[in-house]
Design a protein around this motif. Structure first.
Motif, PDB file in Angstrom:
ATOM      1  N   THR A  15     -14.723  49.198  80.021  1.00 35.25           N
ATOM      2  CA  THR A  15     -15.973  49.934  80.033  1.00 35.25           C
ATOM      3  C   THR A  15     -15.839  51.183  80.890  1.00 35.25           C
ATOM      4  OG1 THR A  15     -16.705  48.614  81.903  1.00 35.25           O
ATOM      5  CG2 THR A  15     -17.376  47.875  79.738  1.00 35.25           C
ATOM      6  N   ILE A  16     -16.551  52.224  80.484  1.00 33.96           N
ATOM      7  CA  ILE A  16     -16.554  53.456  81.268  1.00 33.96           C
ATOM      8  C   ILE A  16     -17.317  53.232  82.565  1.00 33.96           C
ATOM      9  CG2 ILE A  16     -17.515  55.786  81.333  1.00 33.96           C
ATOM     10  CD1 ILE A  16     -16.656  56.168  78.537  1.00 33.96           C
ATOM     11  N   ILE A  17     -18.465  52.568  82.491  1.00 33.15           N
ATOM     12  CA  ILE A  17     -19.219  52.227  83.690  1.00 33.15           C
ATOM     13  C   ILE A  17     -19.645  50.772  83.582  1.00 33.15           C
ATOM     14  CG2 ILE A  17     -21.263  52.672  85.088  1.00 33.15           C
ATOM     15  CD1 ILE A  17     -21.311  55.469  84.196  1.00 33.15           C
ATOM     16  N   SER A  18     -19.422  50.043  84.628  1.00 32.43           N
ATOM     17  CA  SER A  18     -19.911  48.673  84.720  1.00 32.43           C
ATOM     18  C   SER A  18     -20.780  48.584  85.970  1.00 32.43           C
ATOM     19  CB  SER A  18     -18.754  47.676  84.811  1.00 32.43           C
ATOM     20  OG  SER A  18     -19.238  46.368  85.052  1.00 32.43           O
ATOM     21  N   THR A  19     -22.051  48.258  85.801  1.00 25.07           N
ATOM     22  CA  THR A  19     -22.966  48.161  86.929  1.00 25.07           C
ATOM     23  C   THR A  19     -23.314  46.707  87.205  1.00 25.07           C
ATOM     24  OG1 THR A  19     -24.851  48.504  85.459  1.00 25.07           O
ATOM     25  CG2 THR A  19     -23.974  50.428  86.586  1.00 25.07           C
ATOM     26  N   GLN A  20     -23.614  46.425  88.444  1.00 23.32           N
ATOM     27  CA  GLN A  20     -23.935  45.057  88.846  1.00 23.32           C
ATOM     28  C   GLN A  20     -25.120  45.070  89.793  1.00 23.32           C
ATOM     29  OE1 GLN A  20     -20.599  42.854  90.353  1.00 23.32           O
ATOM     30  NE2 GLN A  20     -21.867  41.252  91.226  1.00 23.32           N
ATOM     31  N   LEU A  21     -26.092  44.192  89.520  1.00 24.13           N
ATOM     32  CA  LEU A  21     -27.265  44.078  90.374  1.00 24.13           C
ATOM     33  C   LEU A  21     -26.883  43.527  91.742  1.00 24.13           C
ATOM     34  CD1 LEU A  21     -29.777  42.566  87.794  1.00 24.13           C
ATOM     35  CD2 LEU A  21     -29.923  44.836  88.811  1.00 24.13           C
ATOM     36  N   PRO A  22     -27.719  43.749  92.734  1.00 24.12           N
ATOM     37  CA  PRO A  22     -27.421  43.173  94.051  1.00 24.12           C
ATOM     38  C   PRO A  22     -27.572  41.657  94.043  1.00 24.12           C
ATOM     39  CG  PRO A  22     -29.604  44.150  94.048  1.00 24.12           C
ATOM     40  CD  PRO A  22     -28.970  44.523  92.747  1.00 24.12           C
ATOM     41  N   SER A  23     -26.924  41.015  94.983  1.00 24.20           N
ATOM     42  CA  SER A  23     -27.094  39.578  95.157  1.00 24.20           C
ATOM     43  C   SER A  23     -28.471  39.328  95.764  1.00 24.20           C
ATOM     44  CB  SER A  23     -26.002  39.021  96.079  1.00 24.20           C
ATOM     45  OG  SER A  23     -26.357  37.749  96.565  1.00 24.20           O
ATOM     46  N   PHE A  24     -29.325  38.606  95.010  1.00 25.46           N
ATOM     47  CA  PHE A  24     -30.661  38.346  95.540  1.00 25.46           C
ATOM     48  C   PHE A  24     -30.615  37.379  96.723  1.00 25.46           C
ATOM     49  CE2 PHE A  24     -31.944  39.613  91.133  1.00 25.46           C
ATOM     50  CZ  PHE A  24     -32.512  40.819  91.530  1.00 25.46           C
ATOM     51  N   GLU A  25     -29.551  36.587  96.821  1.00 25.88           N
ATOM     52  CA  GLU A  25     -29.387  35.734  97.996  1.00 25.88           C
ATOM     53  C   GLU A  25     -29.221  36.608  99.241  1.00 25.88           C
ATOM     54  OE1 GLU A  25     -26.578  32.104  99.714  1.00 25.88           O
ATOM     55  OE2 GLU A  25     -26.075  33.076  97.811  1.00 25.88           O
ATOM     56  N   ASP A  26     -28.356  37.624  99.149  1.00 28.52           N
ATOM     57  CA  ASP A  26     -28.174  38.539 100.277  1.00 28.52           C
ATOM     58  C   ASP A  26     -29.446  39.351 100.537  1.00 28.52           C
ATOM     59  OD1 ASP A  26     -25.577  37.695 100.604  1.00 28.52           O
ATOM     60  OD2 ASP A  26     -24.710  39.308  99.411  1.00 28.52           O
ATOM     61  N   LEU A  27     -30.096  39.780  99.455  1.00 24.85           N
ATOM     62  CA  LEU A  27     -31.259  40.645  99.598  1.00 24.85           C
ATOM     63  C   LEU A  27     -32.411  39.933 100.297  1.00 24.85           C
ATOM     64  CD1 LEU A  27     -32.160  43.519  98.848  1.00 24.85           C
ATOM     65  CD2 LEU A  27     -33.126  42.587  96.747  1.00 24.85           C
ATOM     66  N   PHE A  28     -32.657  38.676  99.916  1.00 30.06           N
ATOM     67  CA  PHE A  28     -33.797  37.952 100.482  1.00 30.06           C
ATOM     68  C   PHE A  28     -33.482  37.295 101.813  1.00 30.06           C
ATOM     69  CE2 PHE A  28     -35.055  37.547  95.836  1.00 30.06           C
ATOM     70  CZ  PHE A  28     -35.965  38.591  95.915  1.00 30.06           C
ATOM     71  N   ILE A  29     -32.269  36.793 101.978  1.00 27.79           N
ATOM     72  CA  ILE A  29     -31.932  36.076 103.203  1.00 27.79           C
ATOM     73  C   ILE A  29     -31.420  37.027 104.279  1.00 27.79           C
ATOM     74  CG2 ILE A  29     -30.435  34.309 104.198  1.00 27.79           C
ATOM     75  CD1 ILE A  29     -30.609  32.793 101.601  1.00 27.79           C
ATOM     76  N   ASN A  30     -30.479  37.921 103.905  1.00 25.88           N
ATOM     77  CA  ASN A  30     -29.915  38.864 104.880  1.00 25.88           C
ATOM     78  C   ASN A  30     -30.680  40.181 104.944  1.00 25.88           C
ATOM     79  OD1 ASN A  30     -27.882  36.948 105.273  1.00 25.88           O
ATOM     80  ND2 ASN A  30     -26.584  37.863 103.693  1.00 25.88           N
TER      81      ASN A  30
ATOM     82  N   CYS B  13     -21.129  49.863  91.187  1.00 29.87           N
ATOM     83  CA  CYS B  13     -20.788  50.683  90.022  1.00 29.87           C
ATOM     84  C   CYS B  13     -19.259  50.797  89.975  1.00 29.87           C
ATOM     85  CB  CYS B  13     -21.432  52.057  90.167  1.00 29.87           C
ATOM     86  SG  CYS B  13     -21.166  53.153  88.756  1.00 29.87           S
ATOM     87  N   THR B  14     -18.650  50.445  88.825  1.00 30.54           N
ATOM     88  CA  THR B  14     -17.192  50.422  88.704  1.00 30.54           C
ATOM     89  C   THR B  14     -16.756  51.205  87.467  1.00 30.54           C
ATOM     90  OG1 THR B  14     -17.198  48.210  89.684  1.00 30.54           O
ATOM     91  CG2 THR B  14     -15.165  48.921  88.631  1.00 30.54           C
ATOM     92  N   THR B  15     -15.635  51.963  87.606  1.00 29.48           N
ATOM     93  CA  THR B  15     -15.080  52.734  86.493  1.00 29.48           C
ATOM     94  C   THR B  15     -13.554  52.741  86.576  1.00 29.48           C
ATOM     95  OG1 THR B  15     -14.962  54.941  85.470  1.00 29.48           O
ATOM     96  CG2 THR B  15     -15.308  54.843  87.847  1.00 29.48           C
TER      97      THR B  15
END
Length: 499
Positions: free
Chosen positions: A234-249, A256-258
């Motif tokens: 893929t030209i761009i591969s995006t990934q959402l944040p870890s909701f475990e890290d977002l809510f707990i930490n 974003c990876t290319t």
């Protein structure tokens, strides 16, 4: 005899229409012969009387094939109810693509409402594999074809680009089911020879939003493949944040990876450039010697909640490419959580069989949620869960549901160990928990002739002589109570006779 009629009074404020959605509590599709449980969640209705029926390919299903739980009042409003009906589906049925429909009848409805799905609708999203090629049609016109396969769900966008302009398919197909829940689709662009030579390079652009996948393949005159990503990277591969890290930490990274390691990556939040200090970029070295460029944007929970669109932009010698991570718009709706056994008859069966707890989280929005299981306040490993979790969202009604199953030791359950379903959601800064154990649950094996003293964990060092003494004392105290009742009754009868 005079006939009397009793008319049921209806208060419009108390009669509420139910909402219905299908989820898969146990999507164990790891083997072709897996059995599947399909759940029909019905919520938000009042009064409690409700009718639930099932159909398979428009034919009624015998009620013996499914189990419907009694309506349960909501914690925040005791006059509003929810329930669930569970249908067991053998592998031979779901593999054939059968359509299952849950029908719901209620006094608030003029006709039954329903929700229909196949098991394939719940499969994990898969990105497409893309091939492109050039050929001549029957009239000697040049035809370029872009072929995407192996993707799910079926929603996909395929376009051709010529000199930066978008061209819809001259001919093509709708998504075609492959029989395993995945799909394929092609898009062809037909041009005459003069336009073909004049245009130079043709780019097939494939966007599969469910997996955040964008793929581009390039063709040039004489069919030379100029695409540097011929291995379908893929030209761009995006990934959402870890909701475990977002809510707990309270902080997490969007990724974003290319494969373009010589490119530069820039981030924006709602169109505004981000603080460079919040971005970390590095080159990844993969097995086989391939490289990729990865950029991570770190945000805190407040920034995540305040932003509607995150954009990752890649600039290289090939041009500029952009991909967005858009959050769903709508009001924040807190989750409603139910923690219950499934099915209850497991509790009083074979002692060697594990019990299954079901955590049903529903009516929340958006889908940004994190849950975990706890045993006596200690986190449990997600690998111990009985099948993957199932997240389902109806963005039209702005309602989501999440279902998780956890298999637990029967001996530990009967010893009174507590299990908790812990939930974090963007609608609240605090977590929500539901706990259950054999002493607080609504059913008890003792009612069915199995006492707690008959269930013991032979591998536990904590099962002492005191525990055994307690069990003996339970039996002795029961015997003494029965003896005293008999003695009192005999004395009472003797007294009556003498008198």
């Amino acid at each position: 005899m005079e006939k009397k009629t009793v008319q049921k009074s209806k208060d419009k404020d108390t009669v509420k229409v139910p909402s219905v959605s299908l989820v898969l509590p146990s999507p164990t599709l790891r083997t072709p012969n897996a059995i599947v449980w399909l759940a029909c969640n019905v919520s938000g209705f009042s009064p409690a009387e409700i009718l639930i029926q099932w159909k398979r390919d428009n034919s009624c299903i015998d009620p013996l094939e499914y189990f419907t739980q009694s309506p349960v009042a909501q914690v925040e409003n005791a006059t509003v109810f929810s329930t669930q009906s569970l249908l067991k589906i053998p592998a031979s049925e779901w593999r054939s693509g059968s359509l299952y429909t849950c029908l719901v009848g209620h006094e608030s409805l003029s006709s039954m409402i329903n929700d229909s799905k196949t098991v394939f609708n719940f499969l994990k999203p898969n990105p497409p594999q893309v091939k492109d090629f050039h050929a001549l049609d029957s009239e000697e016109h040049n035809m370029v074809t872009c072929f995407a396969s192996g993707f799910s769900p079926k929603d996909i966008d395929i376009q051709w680009r010529v000199k930066g302009k978008h061209h819809n398919c001259t001919s093509g197909s709708s998504p075609v089911a492959l029989g395993d829940g995945k799909f394929q689709q092609n898009c062809s662009l037909v041009l005459d020879t003069e336009d073909w030579k004049k245009s130079g390079t043709y780019t097939c652009h494939v966007n599969h939003t469910s997996t955040n996948t964008v793929i581009e393949k390039k063709l040039k005159i004489e069919g030379t493949n100029l695409d540097p990503f011929s291995d379908n990277k893929t030209i761009i591969s995006t990934q959402l944040p870890s909701f475990e890290d977002l809510f707990i930490n309270q902080t997490a990274a969007l990724t974003c990876t290319t494969p373009l390691v010589d490119a530069t990556i820039n981030w924006t939040m709602d169109g505004e450039p981000v603080d460079p200090e919040s971005v970390r970029t590095k080159v990844l070295n993969h097995t086989g010697g391939s490289l990729s460029l990865q950029s991570q944007l770190w945000v805190n929970l407040n920034e995540w909640n305040a932003t509607g669109k995150f954009s990752c932009m890649i600039n290289s010698s090939s041009g500029e490419t952009e991909q967005h991570i858009k959050r769903k718009k709508g009001p924040l709706k807190p989750p409603k959580i139910s923690l219950l056994p499934l099915p209850s008859k497991e509790a009083c069966g074979d002692e060697n069989v594990n019990l299954t707890l079901l955590c049903v989280i529903q009516d929340f929005y958006p889908e940004e949620i994190f849950m975990r299981w706890q045993e006596e306040d200690e986190p449990m490993n997600e690998d111990e869960e009985d099948g993957p979790r199932v997240l389902s969202c109806d963005h039209g009604s702005q309602q989501c549901s999440l279902v998780s199953k956890m298999a637990i030791s029967k001996s530990e359950w009967m010893l009174g160990i507590s299990y908790t379903c812990l939930v974090f959601h963007t609608s609240s800064e605090k977590f929500i928990a539901r706990s259950v154990n054999s002493y607080t649950d609504s059913w008890d094996c003792a009612v069915a002739g199995v006492t707690r003293c008959e269930v013991r964990d032979d591998n536990s060092d904590e099962y002492s002589e005191l525990d055994e003494t307690n069990c003996v004392w339970t039996r002795v105290s029961t015997f003494i109570a029965l003896f005293l009742i008999t003695l009192f009754y005999s004395g009472f009868v003797t007294f009556i006779k003498v008198k």
